[in-house]
Design an enzyme around this catalytic site. Structure first.
Site, PDB file in Angstrom:
ATOM      1  N   HIS A  44      -1.203   8.957   7.255  1.00 58.51           N
ATOM      2  CA  HIS A  44      -1.757   7.777   6.600  1.00 58.51           C
ATOM      3  C   HIS A  44      -0.715   6.672   6.485  1.00 58.51           C
ATOM      4  CE1 HIS A  44      -3.536   5.797   2.798  1.00 58.51           C
ATOM      5  NE2 HIS A  44      -4.296   5.461   3.819  1.00 58.51           N
ATOM      6  N   HIS A  86      -2.277  -2.860   5.628  1.00 63.56           N
ATOM      7  CA  HIS A  86      -3.427  -2.394   4.865  1.00 63.56           C
ATOM      8  C   HIS A  86      -4.046  -3.500   4.015  1.00 63.56           C
ATOM      9  CE1 HIS A  86      -5.367  -0.756   1.210  1.00 63.56           C
ATOM     10  NE2 HIS A  86      -5.909   0.091   2.073  1.00 63.56           N
TER      11      HIS A  86
END
Length: 279
Positions: A44, A86
């Site tokens: 991630h 992100h």
């Protein structure tokens, strides 16, 4: 005590006993086997417990730990360049400020990510998607997240072009995920061979919808996962990939996910997840 009262008490007792035995007789739902033989591990934003998130170095560390794929979040700059980021803004992870969509790639590159590694301050450029793909090529697999830009599907065509330029329009190498059905539907038209994952935000998982959509993989937050939901998705041949929003409970939640036989972990702690899965 009257005869009627005795009969009433006996009937109440029978009802109570039937309820108790019925409760005890209910078996706990059993998790069915997963779709994949061995659950997959997705880094991630890279190895973010070891280096700045979404950087080349973070992805290199993750790649060296033999993860199944590098998870990559995309944002699009003002001049239509896809970068690995992100957040909507660069404020949290860099020494710069501003919305990605309001900045050019030149302005983005004037900022650096900030973090700590082995007790030292670390700095690194924000990479473009092309730079990440050029670094690893086809030796690494990628799990790329698309999103809408001001509510529109505009990054998908750019993404397909970048993947094509690097000869990576290959379902064995690249998978696409998104919280946006519109984005996935457009990707299905532009790159029909790539596997698509529909993500659900924490607290918004809808099993009926997850079963109805024509996507082979469903992604959800760990606290929304249940044995009933995972079993239902598996019964339709859909893989279940889980992400974890709370770092403090990540290990506990991943242990629970192992019991549910989920098919993929978006992990912020590669070492723990590999140990959990016996790798």
């Amino acid at each position: 005590m009257s005869k009627k009262r005795k009969i009433l008490l006996i009937l109440i007792l029978i009802v109570l006993l039937l309820g108790i035995f019925g409760f005890l007789g209910k078996s706990k739902p059993v998790a069915e086997p997963g779709i994949v033989a061995s659950p997959k591990i997705f880094a991630h934003r890279g190895a973010i417990d070891q280096f700045n998130e979404s950087t080349i170095t973070s992805y290199k560390i993750a790649s060296e730990q033999n993860v199944d794929a590098l998870e990559i979040d995309l944002r699009m700059t003002k001049d239509n360049v896809l970068i690995v980021m992100h957040d909507e803004t660069i404020d949290r992870t860099t020494n710069g400020t501003g919305r990605v969509s309001d900045l050019t790639i030149r302005e983005i590159k004037s900022s650096v990510t900030l973090g700590q590694y082995n007790g030292e301050i670390t700095m690194e450029e924000i990479p473009t998607l092309a730079e990440v793909l050029q670094t690893f090529g086809s030796k690494q697999k990628y799990y790329i997240e698309t999103r809408l830009v001001y509510g529109e599907t505009v990054m998908e065509e750019v993404l397909v072009r970048v993947l094509s330029e690097h000869h990576l329009l290959d379902k064995e190498i690249v998978a696409i995920q998104s919280f946006s059905e519109k984005s996935l539907e457009k990707m299905a038209v532009l790159a029909p061979d790539l596997r698509l994952t529909l993500l659900f935000k924490k607290g918004e998982f809808d099993l009926e919808k997850a079963l109805a959509v024509d996507f082979p993989v469903i992604g959800m937050e760990s606290t929304d996962a249940s044995v009933e939901a995972v079993n239902a998705l598996h019964s339709q041949g859909k893989e279940v990939h889980v992400f974890f929003n709370d770092l403090e409970t990540l290990e506990e939640q991943q242990e629970k996910m192992k019991e549910l036989n989920i098919d993929g972990y978006f992990t912020d702690n590669i070492t723990f997840t590999k140990r959990l899965l016996g790798e």
